[in-house]
Design a protein around this motif. Structure first.
Motif, PDB file in Angstrom:
ATOM      1  N   ARG A  55       0.825  -1.213   0.000  1.00 20.98           N
ATOM      2  CA  ARG A  55       0.000   0.000   0.000  1.00 20.98           C
ATOM      3  C   ARG A  55       0.854   1.257   0.000  1.00 20.98           C
ATOM      4  NH1 ARG A  55      -1.294   2.962   4.275  1.00 20.98           N
ATOM      5  NH2 ARG A  55      -0.797   1.273   5.737  1.00 20.98           N
ATOM      6  N   ASP A 153      -7.515  -2.880   1.705  1.00 17.44           N
ATOM      7  CA  ASP A 153      -8.136  -3.013   0.392  1.00 17.44           C
ATOM      8  C   ASP A 153      -7.076  -3.424  -0.624  1.00 17.44           C
ATOM      9  OD1 ASP A 153      -9.566  -2.839  -1.943  1.00 17.44           O
ATOM     10  OD2 ASP A 153      -9.848  -0.665  -1.878  1.00 17.44           O
ATOM     11  N   SER A 155      -7.840  -4.428  -3.775  1.00 16.39           N
ATOM     12  CA  SER A 155      -8.458  -4.464  -5.100  1.00 16.39           C
ATOM     13  C   SER A 155      -7.576  -3.874  -6.199  1.00 16.39           C
ATOM     14  CB  SER A 155      -9.808  -3.741  -5.070  1.00 16.39           C
ATOM     15  OG  SER A 155      -9.647  -2.380  -4.678  1.00 16.39           O
ATOM     16  N   ASN A 156      -6.686  -2.934  -5.835  1.00 17.35           N
ATOM     17  CA  ASN A 156      -5.834  -2.301  -6.839  1.00 17.35           C
ATOM     18  C   ASN A 156      -4.420  -2.884  -6.888  1.00 17.35           C
ATOM     19  OD1 ASN A 156      -7.796  -0.439  -7.749  1.00 17.35           O
ATOM     20  ND2 ASN A 156      -7.416   0.858  -5.954  1.00 17.35           N
ATOM     21  N   VAL A 157      -4.181  -3.936  -6.114  1.00 15.95           N
ATOM     22  CA  VAL A 157      -2.851  -4.556  -6.093  1.00 15.95           C
ATOM     23  C   VAL A 157      -2.683  -5.441  -7.334  1.00 15.95           C
ATOM     24  CG1 VAL A 157      -1.311  -6.136  -4.882  1.00 15.95           C
ATOM     25  CG2 VAL A 157      -2.689  -4.493  -3.584  1.00 15.95           C
ATOM     26  N   LYS A 158      -1.730  -5.087  -8.177  1.00  9.98           N
ATOM     27  CA  LYS A 158      -1.499  -5.827  -9.423  1.00  9.98           C
ATOM     28  C   LYS A 158      -0.279  -6.740  -9.344  1.00  9.98           C
ATOM     29  CE  LYS A 158      -4.941  -3.564 -11.048  1.00  9.98           C
ATOM     30  NZ  LYS A 158      -6.276  -4.234 -11.075  1.00  9.98           N
ATOM     31  N   PRO A 185      -5.796  -9.883  -6.013  1.00  5.55           N
ATOM     32  CA  PRO A 185      -6.233 -10.206  -7.380  1.00  5.55           C
ATOM     33  C   PRO A 185      -5.305 -11.131  -8.152  1.00  5.55           C
ATOM     34  CG  PRO A 185      -6.518  -7.859  -6.925  1.00  5.55           C
ATOM     35  CD  PRO A 185      -5.743  -8.428  -5.773  1.00  5.55           C
ATOM     36  N   ASN A 186      -3.994 -11.083  -7.887  1.00  6.59           N
ATOM     37  CA  ASN A 186      -3.042 -11.861  -8.686  1.00  6.59           C
ATOM     38  C   ASN A 186      -2.218 -12.783  -7.787  1.00  6.59           C
ATOM     39  OD1 ASN A 186      -1.836 -12.651 -11.073  1.00  6.59           O
ATOM     40  ND2 ASN A 186      -0.354 -10.977 -11.093  1.00  6.59           N
TER      41      ASN A 186
END
Length: 221
Positions: A55, A153, A155-158, A185-186
């Motif tokens: 983050r 959160d 959700s935006n971790v790529k 997510p990944n």
């Protein structure tokens, strides 16, 4: 590269009181050393720090291995101090290293692996200064704060993330590893059967092979 946080081992200063402070320490160290991108391996409390870094400084991170760790807001993590002191007492009363109880299940095979791990790490232990009670208490305070924090959160971790644990982690319950893998997510998840909090030590050879593959490949698992 491995390192000691402030107030731990051979590092000076006082141990941080929060995971976020430890993450800031780590980020500052990487910047001073001139790293622009790193692969992270965070075990247990180190896994909390790695999550915070995702983050706070995502640009510094290439990929992450989260071992024996759990997400912020996992109430079960608040029992870590109780388990730690209980197993330290068991170690004292039986003449065993506390890690024998903290990191490994009670099975015969796991106990043999525990003894092998402790023997492997003894030379390193002799080079470090013992962790003081003050530093331990400060770190445990940070652990409890993490357990009480708001869930992160993701959700935006790529980033590519490999979550790994044993199926019998008493310290940071395995359910938290499943939660992390579900919400990142990944992420990929590996659970070693018959292993505890020290799963990556218990299955050291297998973990090393898989970790190298993870770092080298796009989708190794």
């Amino acid at each position: 590269m491995s390192f000691d946080y402030q107030g731990i081992g051979l590092s000076g200063g006082s141990s941080a009181l929060s995971v976020e402070e430890m993450a800031q320490e780590t980020i500052a160290l990487l910047q001073v050393l001139g790293y622009s991108k790193v692969h992270l391996l965070g075990l247990s409390l180190g896994g909390f720090v790695a999550q915070a870094m995702l983050r706070m400084a995502p640009h510094l991170i290439e990929s992450v291995i989260l071992a024996g760790t759990g997400p912020a807001g996992d109430k079960a993590i608040s029992f870590v101090p109780r388990i730690t002191f209980y197993d330290m007492l068991r170690g004292f009363l039986t003449g065993n290293d506390a890690r024998y109880f903290l990191f490994f299940p009670k099975t015969t095979e796991a106990r043999h692996q525990a003894k092998a791990f402790i023997a492997r790490t003894q030379p390193r232990k002799n080079k470090d200064k013992p962790t003081t009670l003050k530093a331990l208490l400060r770190q445990l305070r940070a652990v409890v704060s993490w357990a009480k924090a708001e869930p992160q959160d993701f959700s935006n971790v790529k980033h590519r993330v490999w979550v790994v644990n044993g199926d019998y982690d008493r310290m940071v319950p395995t359910a938290g590893s499943h939660d992390l893998a579900y919400r990142l997510p990944n992420a990929s998840l590996t659970i070693y059967k018959g292993a505890g909090h020290g799963a990556i030590f218990q299955e050291a050879e297998l973990f090393t092979q898989q970790a190298i593959a993870f770092y080298k490949a796009n989708d190794p698992l």
